[in-house]
Design an enzyme around this catalytic site. Structure first.
Site, PDB file in Angstrom:
ATOM      1  CE  LYS A   1     -11.958 -22.000  26.292  1.00 23.86           C
ATOM      2  NZ  LYS A   1     -13.258 -21.690  25.644  1.00 23.86           N
TER       3      LYS A   1
ATOM      4  CG  ASP B   1     -15.128 -20.657  29.970  1.00 23.30           C
ATOM      5  OD1 ASP B   1     -15.587 -20.429  31.111  1.00 23.30           O
ATOM      6  OD2 ASP B   1     -15.795 -20.504  28.934  1.00 23.30           O
TER       7      ASP B   1
ATOM      8  N   GLY C   1     -42.545  -7.352   4.590  1.00 18.20           N
ATOM      9  CA  GLY C   1     -41.745  -7.986   5.634  1.00 18.20           C
ATOM     10  C   GLY C   1     -41.835  -7.341   6.997  1.00 18.20           C
TER      11      GLY C   1
ATOM     12  CG  ASP D   1     -23.014 -19.847  18.572  1.00 18.05           C
ATOM     13  OD1 ASP D   1     -23.699 -20.368  17.667  1.00 18.05           O
ATOM     14  OD2 ASP D   1     -22.688 -18.652  18.548  1.00 18.05           O
ATOM     15  CB  THR D   2     -20.075 -23.137  16.276  1.00 18.03           C
ATOM     16  OG1 THR D   2     -18.963 -22.889  17.144  1.00 18.03           O
ATOM     17  CG2 THR D   2     -20.531 -21.832  15.628  1.00 18.03           C
ATOM     18  CB  ALA D   3     -21.017 -27.586  19.340  1.00 17.55           C
ATOM     19  N   GLY D   4     -17.900 -25.894  18.741  1.00 19.81           N
ATOM     20  CA  GLY D   4     -16.493 -26.189  18.476  1.00 19.81           C
ATOM     21  C   GLY D   4     -15.683 -26.353  19.750  1.00 19.81           C
ATOM     22  CB  THR D   5     -15.278 -24.161  22.724  1.00 21.15           C
ATOM     23  OG1 THR D   5     -14.776 -23.063  21.957  1.00 21.15           O
ATOM     24  CG2 THR D   5     -14.548 -24.212  24.056  1.00 21.15           C
TER      25      THR D   5
ATOM     26  CG  HIS E   1     -23.291 -14.759  28.291  1.00 22.38           C
ATOM     27  ND1 HIS E   1     -22.876 -16.077  28.155  1.00 22.38           N
ATOM     28  CD2 HIS E   1     -22.211 -13.995  27.984  1.00 22.38           C
ATOM     29  CE1 HIS E   1     -21.607 -16.096  27.781  1.00 22.38           C
ATOM     30  NE2 HIS E   1     -21.181 -14.851  27.672  1.00 22.38           N
TER      31      HIS E   1
END
Length: 319
Positions: free
Chosen positions: A198, A174, A41, A228-232, A134
């Site tokens: 928020k 935000d 690996g 990222d997870t797109a939740g917000t 970022h």
């Protein structure tokens, strides 16, 4: 076209399609290198052509799997330096670990963005080229010049084409993103600006999204550097629609899209998510009707050309 015989482009395995597109824009072929794994690996790299006295650019975002892709980048830089390349520029379209850029409230955590920067500098990279860090201050973690270019010209052009500026409002997801959103709004004929604040009223109570600005009957354009997870993002879309928004679209540079992100987007009130190809999309994301991808290949190719021939990079972004 200027003489590009001393310009070579190599790539790791993180985003080969983007590297190939950049080579096509530059009118050069991809450098020959073996980038694979040993049976246990470990990363195996061999440069399969002479790079002596060449200006070399290594294209490798450090997206997931972040540790493997970072290691590939480090080993590629080392191999090229040992092969007597004149200079090696690490082209990192998405700089992974960038969210770990400070110690919140002096907590006992590393500043991993600094660790990654030190590792790249330890391999003696001569320069770093990246897209939409970022936080701009991350440039200071490096001991070599950093060109942090912005995808905003690409995204702005698409907003003009797809939505125009009539009845449009730019939304920051935000408070921390207000500067970015204001800059985008300015370039869209000074479009109106809204901010999502928020906050959690008290412990064990769901986060409340307060919208500062009038979005009633408007097309809302959410802008951010990564999803990222797109939740917000999906919660923001729902809050905007609840406040009477006609349409909610998002323009985001880096499509991290981890975990349940694609399902969240499919099941959300978000009308469209426009991203770039700094990170390759998964099969699920590519087939998602709500996700559309733009390419930063032309932007990065022009920046690489300017670096190679000693021209100004900042003039790409002068208003």
């Amino acid at each position: 076209m200027q003489d590009q015989r001393n310009l070579l482009v190599f790539s790791g395995n993180a985003n080969k399609p983007l590297a190939q597109s950049i080579c096509k824009e530059l009118g050069v072929r991809m450098g020959k290198a073996l980038v694979t794994r040993f049976s246990d690996g470990e990363v195996q790299v061999e440069i399969e052509e002479s790079v002596r006295r060449q200006e070399v650019f290594v294209i490798q975002p450090t997206c997931a799997p972040s540790a493997e892709n970072l290691m590939e980048l480090l080993v590629l830089i080392d191999a090229l330096k040992r092969a007597s390349a004149q200079s090696v520029t690490a082209v990192i379209p998405y700089f992974g670990y960038s969210r770990q850029d400070r110690r919140m409230r002096s907590s006992r955590v590393p500043i991993t963005a600094k660790v990654a920067a030190k590792m790249i500098c330890a391999m003696e990279a001569d320069r770093v080229l990246t897209v939409d860090l970022h936080a701009d201050q991350i440039q200071g973690f490096f001991d070599v010049p950093v060109d942090n270019v912005y995808a905003s010209p690409l995204l702005l052009a698409d907003i003009w084409r797809a939505y125009g500026t009539d009845n449009l409002i730019v939304v920051s997801p935000d408070v921390g993103g207000v500067v970015r959103a204001r800059a985008v709004a300015k370039r869209l004929d000074d479009a109106d600006l809204a901010i999502i604040d928020k906050r959690r009223p008290r412990a064990n109570v769901a986060t409340v999204m307060n919208i500062i600005g009038d979005v009633q009957g408007k097309t809302c354009v959410l802008v951010d550097d990564l999803v990222d997870t797109a939740g917000t993002l999906c919660a923001a879309a729902a809050a905007l629609k609840q406040r009477g928004a006609l349409k909610v679209v998002a323009y985001i540079t880096h499509p991290v899209l981890s975990g349940p992100a694609v399902d969240n987007i499919n099941n959300s009130q978000l009308d469209e998510l426009v991203v770039t190809d700094t990170i390759p999309l998964s099969e699920a994301a590519r087939t998602c009707a709500k996700i559309r991808q733009l390419s930063v290949a032309e932007l990065l190719a022009e920046t690489i050309r300017r670096i190679a021939f000693g021209e100004s990079v900042s003039s790409l972004y002068v208003d």
